[in-house]
Design an enzyme around this catalytic site. Structure first.
Site, mmCIF file in Angstrom:
data_model
loop_
_atom_site.group_PDB
_atom_site.id
_atom_site.type_symbol
_atom_site.label_atom_id
_atom_site.label_comp_id
_atom_site.label_asym_id
_atom_site.label_seq_id
_atom_site.Cartn_x
_atom_site.Cartn_y
_atom_site.Cartn_z
ATOM 1 N N MET A 72 0.522 -1.096 0.109
ATOM 2 C CA MET A 72 0.031 -0.160 0.108
ATOM 3 C C MET A 72 0.919 1.137 0.391
ATOM 4 O O MET A 72 0.147 2.330 0.539
ATOM 5 C CB MET A 72 -0.718 0.171 1.438
ATOM 6 C CG MET A 72 -1.883 -1.318 0.858
ATOM 7 S SD MET A 72 -3.642 -0.749 1.894
ATOM 8 C CE MET A 72 -2.992 -0.302 4.176
ATOM 9 N N HIS A 123 8.973 -3.283 3.397
ATOM 10 C CA HIS A 123 8.665 -3.867 2.028
ATOM 11 C C HIS A 123 10.173 -4.276 1.086
ATOM 12 O O HIS A 123 9.910 -5.095 0.319
ATOM 13 C CB HIS A 123 8.495 -2.147 1.572
ATOM 14 C CG HIS A 123 7.222 -1.859 2.060
ATOM 15 N ND1 HIS A 123 6.540 -0.865 2.887
ATOM 16 C CD2 HIS A 123 5.475 -2.611 2.348
ATOM 17 C CE1 HIS A 123 5.356 -0.627 3.113
ATOM 18 N NE2 HIS A 123 4.702 -1.424 3.216
ATOM 19 N N GLU A 141 5.634 -11.870 7.181
ATOM 20 C CA GLU A 141 5.111 -12.083 7.948
ATOM 21 C C GLU A 141 4.843 -11.690 9.185
ATOM 22 O O GLU A 141 3.742 -11.797 9.825
ATOM 23 C CB GLU A 141 6.245 -13.433 8.550
ATOM 24 C CG GLU A 141 6.515 -14.349 7.772
ATOM 25 C CD GLU A 141 7.279 -15.715 8.631
ATOM 26 O OE1 GLU A 141 8.485 -15.019 9.554
ATOM 27 O OE2 GLU A 141 8.268 -16.502 7.311
ATOM 28 N N LYS A 142 5.246 -10.679 9.041
ATOM 29 C CA LYS A 142 4.132 -9.120 9.293
ATOM 30 C C LYS A 142 2.985 -9.816 9.435
ATOM 31 O O LYS A 142 2.512 -9.432 10.813
ATOM 32 C CB LYS A 142 5.240 -7.912 9.244
ATOM 33 C CG LYS A 142 4.164 -6.287 9.648
ATOM 34 C CD LYS A 142 4.579 -6.347 10.964
ATOM 35 C CE LYS A 142 4.088 -4.599 11.478
ATOM 36 N NZ LYS A 142 2.709 -4.221 10.803
ATOM 37 N N SER A 168 4.165 1.279 8.092
ATOM 38 C CA SER A 168 4.097 2.007 7.868
ATOM 39 C C SER A 168 3.345 3.034 8.739
ATOM 40 O O SER A 168 2.754 4.723 8.660
ATOM 41 C CB SER A 168 2.710 2.297 6.264
ATOM 42 O OG SER A 168 3.542 1.451 5.425
ATOM 43 N N ARG A 169 2.385 2.263 9.542
ATOM 44 C CA ARG A 169 1.558 3.397 10.576
ATOM 45 C C ARG A 169 2.880 3.661 11.918
ATOM 46 O O ARG A 169 1.911 4.314 12.543
ATOM 47 C CB ARG A 169 0.203 2.144 11.101
ATOM 48 C CG ARG A 169 -0.708 1.994 9.763
ATOM 49 C CD ARG A 169 -2.089 1.230 10.619
ATOM 50 N NE ARG A 169 -3.031 1.606 9.464
ATOM 51 C CZ ARG A 169 -3.588 0.499 8.800
ATOM 52 N NH1 ARG A 169 -2.606 -0.734 8.328
ATOM 53 N NH2 ARG A 169 -4.862 0.870 7.799
#
Ligand code: AMP
Length: 288
Positions: free
Chosen positions: A39, A46, A158-159, A196-197
């Site tokens: 995303m 990533h 796997e996160k 990303s959060r």
């Protein structure tokens, strides 16, 4: 990090005809193709998937699509971080071949009326209990991404452990002929799983956040040493709660089926956690 010799800006496709054209060219005489769905708001987690993709296939496509179908109305779709320019620069440095970046109206045109309803690992009572809309949206978009780009391999982190299992099952059940490969969790130096959060975290909450991995590691070590599950999870729960988190779950599950397990004698175990601090929700997991 030095730029790789192929540091040419990847092709970017925003429409399906452009995607199909680019993929036909990339594949040429049957070059293998790997897809890395994301995303955007790319971080080293990533990029580790991209590097694994490059080891598994000749050509690599990265999709960047913030998928509205997996967000509930009260969630962070509109504020989700979008960093297109930086993302393209990072993928250029990695030597990615193609970026697939459709608009929502390309993915879900007017009149779109189909949604997958995965069960099995998607109904394990973990993320699905807290975010009931989530895996239907994920399975639908990943199925579309697979049929649009027809990769040989797709890499998932796997996160998002339950998601990895859901997508693996979906690809198998729908005969999509895409091999789903999992990649290990990439962490910050203090153990926090990259996400990303994480940019949502205030400095105070960011300082508290590594407790999740710390607790997972400690619980896994005690379980490996043969301690009973209930006491281990009780201590883990208090530590996470004392650090200021509201716990959604801390659970031991069978690493493959995600079924509840009481002891490691019942099969390989995975410990999974989801917890909220301020307005940020974090997830993580470790092998036992
Ligand atoms: P997202 O952009 O968050 O939807 O994630 C895209 C892909 O990157 C998913 O397969 C995630 O599991 C994976 N991913 C996200 N964070 C990490 C991380 N810290 N380590 C490994 N993979 C990750």
């Amino acid at each position: 990090m030095p730029l790789k010799s192929t540091a040419r800006r990847p092709r970017v496709a925003h429409t399906l005809p452009a995607l199909h054209r680019a993929i036909a060219e990339l594949r040429g005489r049957n070059a293998s193709l790997a897809l890395v769905p994301t995303m955007g708001a790319l971080h080293d987690g990533h990029l580790s998937l991209v590097r694994l993709a490059q080891r598994r296939a000749k050509k690599v496509v990265v999709s960047i699509f913030v998928n509205p179908a997996q967000f509930a109305p009260h969630e962070d779709l509109s504020s989700y971080p979008r960093t297109w320019k930086e993302d393209v620069a990072k993928l250029t440095a990695e030597g990615v071949d193609l970026i697939w970046n459709p608009a929502a109206a390309i993915m879900y045109p007017d009149g779109f009326a189909t949604r997958l309803a995965p069960v099995g690992p998607a109904a394990a009572g973990l993320e699905d209990r807290i975010r009931p809309h989530f895996f239907g949206g994920v399975a639908t978009v990943v199925c579309k991404l697979f049929t649009q780009s027809r990769p040989d391999v797709a890499i998932f982190g796997e996160k998002d452990y339950q998601q990895l299992k859901v997508v693996t099952q979906m690809s198998r059940d729908l005969d999509l002929r895409v091999k789903v490969v999992g990649a290990p969790v990439v962490r910050e130096r203090d153990g926090l799983a990259m996400s990303s959060r994480n940019v949502y975290l205030s400095p105070e909450h960011r300082a508290a956040a590594p407790v999740l991995f710390k607790v997972l590691k400690a619980c896994a070590a005690r379980l490996r040493a043969g301690e009973a599950l209930a006491g281990v999870l009780r201590d883990g729960t208090s530590e996470v709660t004392n650090a200021g988190f509201a716990l959604d779950y801390l659970e031991a599950r069978h690493a493959e089926t995600l079924a509840p397990v009481a002891a490691s004698s019942e099969g390989p175990m995975r410990l999974l956690i989801a917890a909220r601090i301020g307005s940020t929700r974090l997830i993580d997991n470790v092998k036992v």
